[in-house]
Design an enzyme around this catalytic site. Structure first.
Site, short mmCIF file in Angstrom:
data_model
loop_
_atom_site.label_atom_id
_atom_site.label_comp_id
_atom_site.label_asym_id
_atom_site.label_seq_id
_atom_site.Cartn_x
_atom_site.Cartn_y
_atom_site.Cartn_z
N ASN A 102 -13.20 3.61 -5.74
CA ASN A 102 -12.37 3.94 -5.60
C ASN A 102 -11.36 4.41 -4.64
O ASN A 102 -11.83 5.29 -3.85
CB ASN A 102 -11.08 5.28 -6.91
CG ASN A 102 -11.54 5.04 -8.43
OD1 ASN A 102 -11.76 3.78 -8.91
ND2 ASN A 102 -11.53 5.63 -9.43
N TYR A 146 1.01 -1.27 0.01
CA TYR A 146 0.01 0.18 -0.27
C TYR A 146 0.46 1.31 -0.07
O TYR A 146 -0.13 1.63 -0.61
CB TYR A 146 -0.98 -0.10 0.70
CG TYR A 146 -1.93 -1.20 1.09
CD1 TYR A 146 -3.04 -0.70 -0.20
CD2 TYR A 146 -2.13 -2.28 1.55
CE1 TYR A 146 -4.56 -1.68 -0.70
CE2 TYR A 146 -3.18 -3.39 0.63
CZ TYR A 146 -4.18 -2.86 0.05
OH TYR A 146 -5.19 -3.71 0.39
N HIS A 176 -15.19 2.35 -0.58
CA HIS A 176 -14.42 0.96 -0.82
C HIS A 176 -13.01 2.14 -0.14
O HIS A 176 -11.45 1.70 0.10
CB HIS A 176 -13.52 0.75 -1.59
CG HIS A 176 -14.47 -0.33 -2.51
ND1 HIS A 176 -14.44 -0.82 -3.54
CD2 HIS A 176 -15.39 -1.07 -1.94
CE1 HIS A 176 -15.31 -1.84 -3.84
NE2 HIS A 176 -16.10 -2.11 -2.31
N THR A 224 -16.12 0.95 -14.65
CA THR A 224 -16.76 -0.65 -13.31
C THR A 224 -16.14 -1.44 -14.29
O THR A 224 -17.12 -2.35 -15.24
CB THR A 224 -17.77 -0.50 -12.31
OG1 THR A 224 -18.70 -0.48 -13.72
CG2 THR A 224 -17.68 1.39 -12.02
N SER A 225 -15.85 -2.71 -13.21
CA SER A 225 -15.67 -4.20 -13.61
C SER A 225 -17.16 -5.02 -13.48
O SER A 225 -17.58 -5.66 -14.33
CB SER A 225 -14.88 -4.63 -13.15
OG SER A 225 -15.15 -5.16 -11.33
N ASN A 231 -17.57 2.57 -20.45
CA ASN A 231 -16.29 1.90 -19.97
C ASN A 231 -15.95 1.68 -21.55
O ASN A 231 -16.19 1.49 -22.34
CB ASN A 231 -16.99 0.63 -19.66
CG ASN A 231 -16.41 -0.25 -18.59
OD1 ASN A 231 -15.02 0.39 -18.38
ND2 ASN A 231 -16.91 -1.20 -17.97
N LEU A 232 -14.86 0.86 -20.58
CA LEU A 232 -13.20 0.79 -22.69
C LEU A 232 -13.91 -0.40 -22.94
O LEU A 232 -13.53 -0.04 -24.36
CB LEU A 232 -11.91 0.32 -21.79
CG LEU A 232 -10.83 0.21 -22.42
CD1 LEU A 232 -10.75 1.72 -22.89
CD2 LEU A 232 -9.42 0.25 -22.04
N CYS A 291 -7.77 2.85 18.55
CA CYS A 291 -8.84 3.18 18.93
C CYS A 291 -9.65 3.81 17.40
O CYS A 291 -10.57 4.54 17.80
CB CYS A 291 -7.90 4.98 19.59
SG CYS A 291 -7.38 5.71 18.47
N ASP A 319 -7.89 6.22 -4.11
CA ASP A 319 -7.28 7.66 -4.85
C ASP A 319 -8.12 8.78 -4.48
O ASP A 319 -9.90 8.51 -4.45
CB ASP A 319 -7.07 7.57 -6.25
CG ASP A 319 -8.10 7.66 -6.92
OD1 ASP A 319 -8.60 8.61 -7.04
OD2 ASP A 319 -8.14 6.87 -8.29
#
Length: 236
Positions: free
Chosen positions: A95, A56, A112, A180-181, A205-206, A123, A97
């Site tokens: 995402n 990460y 997410h 999105t997938s 989408n692509l 804490c 980011d």
């Protein structure tokens, strides 16, 4: 699709791909190269925190170095123009980011989580975090060392703000999924929820997603060109 006033936009990794951030489930994507069970679960973190945190850290550095692209900017423009008409754009992203925010989007729901935040497992405090995380990192809130993790949703964990998302979807008069997938739930199920509510749906989408057949309409191509064209067709 008429003249929608309340647009629900769901974005996925394809929106940020042209900013240089990797997608996950397509050929050559992150999970094609790395085992998510060893890098993105609470169990993996408990068993080998150094490896998980290092993974990460690399992703966080990539996010910090990336810049928003034309797809992010188009959503900001649409949000502004829709608000001027008395409407509202609800932006829900899978995402982790911050490119939507850096482009200028005012309200973004990160279902997410966010990679540029860290959460203390001692804490529960969540803190903005742009540097590397390791087992010497101390929680700014409670001072505990070695209990900081990325504030992202791992496999086996519950996505965030689901009630807010469900309420916004129920109130929408257009549902748009971008980049999105169609393979990750609950997000992949939102198009069918929208259809059940008689809300028009469009996939941008692509290439066709795993749930492409559930959409009323589809526009295929890079998000940086396909999304601005679609929004322009709506007068946004």
């Amino acid at each position: 699709m008429g003249d929608p006033k309340k647009i629900f936009v769901l974005t996925g990794a394809g929106v940020s791909a042209e900013s240089g951030l990797g997608t996950f489930r397509d050929r050559g994507g992150i999970w094609a190269r790395f085992d998510p069970m060893r890098l993105a679960t609470p169990e993996a973190y408990a068993a080998d925190p150094d490896t998980v945190l290092d993974f990460y850290d690399h992703r966080r550095r990539g996010v910090v170095a990336a810049e928003p692209n034309a797809a992010h900017v188009a959503l900001v423009r649409a949000e502004t123009r829709l608000a001027a008409r008395g409407g509202h754009l609800f932006l829900c992203t899978q995402n982790v980011d911050d490119l939507h925010e850096r482009a200028g989007s005012r309200t973004v729901v990160h279902m997410h989580g966010e990679l540029l935040k860290a959460r203390c497992t001692a804490c529960g405090a969540v803190t903005p975090w742009r540097d590397d995380l390791n087992r010497t990192s101390a929680c700014p809130a409670c001072g505990t060392v070695g209990r900081m993790r990325p504030d992202v949703v791992w496999f086996g964990e519950m996505p965030m703000q689901l009630d807010t998302i469900e309420d916004a979807l129920a109130a929408a008069d257009l549902f748009v999924a971008v980049g999105t997938s169609g393979a990750v739930y609950p997000a992949a199920g939102y198009v069918r929820q929208a259809r059940a509510l008689n809300i028009p749906t469009c996939e941008i989408n692509l290439e066709p997603s795993d749930n492409a057949e559930a959409f009323d309409d589809a526009r295929y191509g890079p998000a940086s060109t396909a999304l601005p064209r679609f929004l322009a067709d709506l007068g946004l």
